[in-house]
Scaffold this active site. Sequence first.
Site, mmCIF file in Angstrom:
data_model
loop_
_atom_site.group_PDB
_atom_site.id
_atom_site.type_symbol
_atom_site.label_atom_id
_atom_site.label_comp_id
_atom_site.label_asym_id
_atom_site.label_seq_id
_atom_site.Cartn_x
_atom_site.Cartn_y
_atom_site.Cartn_z
ATOM 1 N N SER A 143 36.843 38.322 83.315
ATOM 2 C CA SER A 143 37.506 38.352 84.286
ATOM 3 C C SER A 143 39.440 37.658 83.889
ATOM 4 C CB SER A 143 38.268 37.383 85.463
ATOM 5 O OG SER A 143 39.349 36.991 85.864
ATOM 6 N N TYR A 156 37.344 27.469 85.892
ATOM 7 C CA TYR A 156 37.160 28.737 85.795
ATOM 8 C C TYR A 156 37.715 29.408 84.695
ATOM 9 C CZ TYR A 156 36.663 33.976 87.280
ATOM 10 O OH TYR A 156 36.124 34.837 87.865
HETATM 11 C C1 8X3 Z 1 38.779 36.945 89.228
HETATM 12 C C2 8X3 Z 1 40.626 36.640 88.808
HETATM 13 O O1 8X3 Z 1 43.271 35.960 89.682
HETATM 14 O O2 8X3 Z 1 40.988 34.682 90.784
HETATM 15 O O3 8X3 Z 1 38.428 36.779 88.088
HETATM 16 O O4 8X3 Z 1 41.291 34.060 88.587
HETATM 17 S S1 8X3 Z 1 41.495 35.141 89.354
#
Ligand code: 8X3
Length: 258
Positions: A143, A156
């Site tokens: 990502s 994340y």
């Molecule tokens: C998804 C992109 O901007 O939500 O992998 O982190 S974000």
Amino acid sequence: MSTTTAIRTAVVTGASSGIGAATARQLAAAGYHVVLTARRKDRIEALAAEITAAGHSAAVHALDVTDRAAVDAFAASLDRYPSVDVLVNNAGGALGVDPVATGDPADWRTMYETNVIGTLNVTQALLPAITASGDGTVVVLSSTAGHATYEGGAGYVAAKNGARVLAETLRLELVGRPVRVIEIAPGLVKTEEFATTRFRGDTERAAKVYEGVAAPLTADDVAETVTWAVTRPSHVNIDLLVVRPRAQASNTKLHREL
Ligand code: 8X3
């Protein structure tokens, strides 16, 4: 000679929806026998039926990538194919947008488990077969979150950094062997589930992620980049491909027409 010897097999994790499903469709259309894995068997069965009806080749295997014993059993089951050529590590996702001060450690752990350990499990289990193919490819869907942080994203971002590091390190370690390691890093992609999962089913909050954005990426847009990278000649390794919608200049610079 049997014609099946020419068939190349691609395994896609998280193939039940979004980027995984779109990638499975496109790799099948590109001539791969695709093995769809995800926890939700009904979904991958429906997709496999659709792919087969379109004249392509697909099989399914219900799998939780965080369950190492199940992953090992899945890897063993692949010996029915002449080769395992491509692995697309797509399973993963985000949970929450809490700041570091209040983020739930359980969410961080879950994101690390799915995005990093899941990728590690499947990659380790399939690597012998992928190497034995003589021309293998491992794709990691990271990502843009694996490359720069943003407020509320730390859990994340940390997990996707882990996935990125796994890909980068594996490429170093495998050099000289017939395996490419490709990282695809998408930015804002509008899929049916990513944001809804992140907001634990709150579809209104999920919709706000894309509010006013003229054209977020679609799952198909990202699947095209995966398929393009995988179908380059064997000696061409797309180390890293960052793909964002035109409206997004960075993780924190998104143009909304409101
Ligand atoms: C998804 C992109 O901007 O939500 O992998 O982190 S974000």
